[in-house]
Design an enzyme around this catalytic site. Structure first.
Site, mmCIF file in Angstrom:
data_model
loop_
_atom_site.group_PDB
_atom_site.id
_atom_site.type_symbol
_atom_site.label_atom_id
_atom_site.label_comp_id
_atom_site.label_asym_id
_atom_site.label_seq_id
_atom_site.Cartn_x
_atom_site.Cartn_y
_atom_site.Cartn_z
ATOM 1 N N MET A 36 31.666 36.255 37.594
ATOM 2 C CA MET A 36 33.193 36.147 37.132
ATOM 3 C C MET A 36 33.451 34.765 36.775
ATOM 4 O O MET A 36 34.073 34.604 35.531
ATOM 5 C CB MET A 36 33.862 36.766 38.176
ATOM 6 N N ASN B 13 42.878 32.531 43.804
ATOM 7 C CA ASN B 13 41.321 32.035 43.636
ATOM 8 C C ASN B 13 41.169 32.233 42.346
ATOM 9 O O ASN B 13 41.826 32.678 41.657
ATOM 10 C CB ASN B 13 40.450 33.171 44.438
ATOM 11 N N CYS B 14 40.045 31.693 41.960
ATOM 12 C CA CYS B 14 39.622 31.655 40.530
ATOM 13 C C CYS B 14 39.708 33.346 39.755
ATOM 14 O O CYS B 14 39.297 34.254 40.351
ATOM 15 C CB CYS B 14 37.782 31.357 40.158
ATOM 16 N N PRO B 15 40.309 33.322 38.403
ATOM 17 C CA PRO B 15 40.562 32.179 37.651
ATOM 18 C C PRO B 15 42.103 31.708 37.649
ATOM 19 O O PRO B 15 42.434 30.931 36.878
ATOM 20 C CB PRO B 15 40.348 33.014 36.286
ATOM 21 N N ASP B 40 41.538 27.238 47.268
ATOM 22 C CA ASP B 40 40.313 28.002 46.683
ATOM 23 C C ASP B 40 39.144 26.766 46.780
ATOM 24 O O ASP B 40 39.247 25.482 46.188
ATOM 25 C CB ASP B 40 40.265 28.344 45.320
#
Lengths: 364, 75
Positions: A36, B13-15, B40
């Site tokens: 991802m 958290n990502c993104p 994160d």
């Protein structure tokens, strides 16, 4: 190993799966291997290095697996991927939903295990919802929809759906050409070459998948099971030879824990591999003192992760795999459905990121 | 260090931290400084890559009490 009974082979198969997954978990944590993240870096920043890492993993898995086939060590046609039933709608819908899910859930199935090992409690929730939705899609309510609707849209091919069979080309030559092209693309970047972690993450992930095929397809293969008098691959949930995949094993782990007293349930290759990734990531995080507890930020964050887990569970089972299961293990068999699923996952994830940015942009 | 805008990315958290930083920087003038606080563990690498790719300057980053603080100067 040929003199061992199927029951005696089980510890070798599950132990091998755990050990390989442990290595993957530790290395993926260290190198920030994340499928991802690869899409995010590309879509949100225009950076392709983690995508190159993913492609190196695919190339190494493809070349190594093909070498095992050429050497007569494994027969990849015994896996679930290259069969003649081309369920194109399942690959597309499952892949797209998995891609959306992994974006909402802070990463794919393997990343969920890696984050969990490093102390992220959100990933524990995602894990449970992936497992729940996956189980419902394997055998429950969603399974009826999968089989009754999505899998009806299928083409039965005269040969297997792997490219060598479809195109009538030699597997070794085709794998070498595709693998070399992927490696050439990745290593054309000076920046990629300069960062050892990129190569480490890609190469180790690819080798772990090759090792997975060896463990299940060679060590765990019984030419004639004394009970069924048929070929068997011990300690697999699918009954076929397996390599790494991180959706249905989460469901089978939950099932194993809930039906603990049912002696017909054993620790399988998939269950051992899911546990191995968590353990490997935790070991790395503890050794480097990067282990840290993380929790949900707010209700929206909680909802995103729950929906993400549900979409990954449904999408992953529907598409027959995830960003590792289809996009590395599956592509290493050169199955057309694996390539289609890979593209669908990337498209779903990219679309979800565009939507997230649109939402963020509307906030004050 | 002085800053012109503050972004609380804790718990994300990502993104999402990158997307929120991108949006915050879009609303700022060239030369202004954005402070980002995140939890994160991947945010450090993400913001290094983000700055390298977008041309914004990562003035500093530090870690304390399970939080990562970044100061970013808009290009």
């Amino acid at each position: 190993m040929s003199d061992l009974t199927p029951a005696q082979l089980v510890p070798y198969v599950t132990g091998g799966a755990f050990a390989l997954a442990f290595i993957f978990g530790a290395v993926a944590n260290k190198t920030h291997f994340c499928t991802m993240g690869a899409v995010s870096d590309w879509v949100n920043m225009g950076d392709l290095n983690r995508m190159r890492m993913w492609l190196v993993a695919i190339a190494v898995a493809l070349l190594g697996s093909s070498a095992l086939v050429v050497a007569g060590v494994v027969d990849l046609s015994k896996s679930i991927y290259p069969g003649p039933n081309f369920t194109w709608l399942s690959y597309v819908v499952g892949g797209l939903l998995f891609g959306v899910g992994m974006t909402l859930g802070s990463g794919c199935g393997s990343k969920t295990l890696i984050r969990l090992g490093a102390g992220n409690l959100k990933s524990l929730v995602v894990y449970v919802f992936i497992g729940l939705a996956a189980y419902m899609t394997l055998r429950g309510l969603l399974g009826a929809f999968r089989v009754g609707v999505l899998e009806k849209a299928a083409i039965t091919l005269p040969v297997g759906q792997d490219l060598p069979s479809l195109l009538g080309l030699n597997r070794a030559i085709l794998a070498t050409l595709i693998g070399a092209a992927l490696l050439a693309f990745a290593y054309a970047s000076k920046e990629f070459r300069a960062n050892f972690d990129y190569s480490l993450g890609g190469v180790v992930t690819g080798l772990v998948v090759v090792g997975g095929w060896y463990v299940s397809g060679h060590l765990g293969r019984v030419a004639e099971d004394p009970n069924t008098l048929q070929e068997a691959f011990v300690a697999t949930n699918s009954g076929r030879m397996e390599s790494f995949s991180f959706v249905s094993p989460l469901a089978y782990t939950l099932e194993y824990l809930m039906l603990w007293t049912d002696k017909s349930k054993i620790i399988t290759y998939g269950i051992a591999s899911a546990a191995g990734v968590i353990a490997g990531s935790a070991a790395y995080a503890l050794a480097t003192r990067t282990f840290r507890w993380e929790g949900f930020r707010d209700a929206e964050d909680t909802a995103n992760h729950i929906v993400g887990g549900l979409l990954m569970g449904f999408g992953g089972v529907t598409a027959l795999g995830c960003t590792i299961g289809q996009a590395i293990s599956g592509i290493s068999t050169l199955a057309l459905g694996s390539i289609l699923t890979f593209l669908s996952i990337v498209a779903g994830s990219a679309a979800a990121m565009k939507y997230q940015y649109w939402r963020v942009s509307r906030e004050d | 260090m002085n800053f012109d805008k503050d972004l609380d990315a804790r718990g994300l958290n990502c993104p999402l931290p990158v997307l929120r930083a991108k949006k915050a920087l879009n609303d700022m003038q060239s030369g202004q400084v954005l402070r980002i606080v995140a939890t994160d563990p991947g945010s450090s690498k993400d913001f290094e890559t983000f700055c390298k790719q977008t041309g914004n300057e990562l003035l500093s980053q530090s870690a304390a009490d399970r939080e990562f603080t970044f100061y970013m100067k808009r290009k």
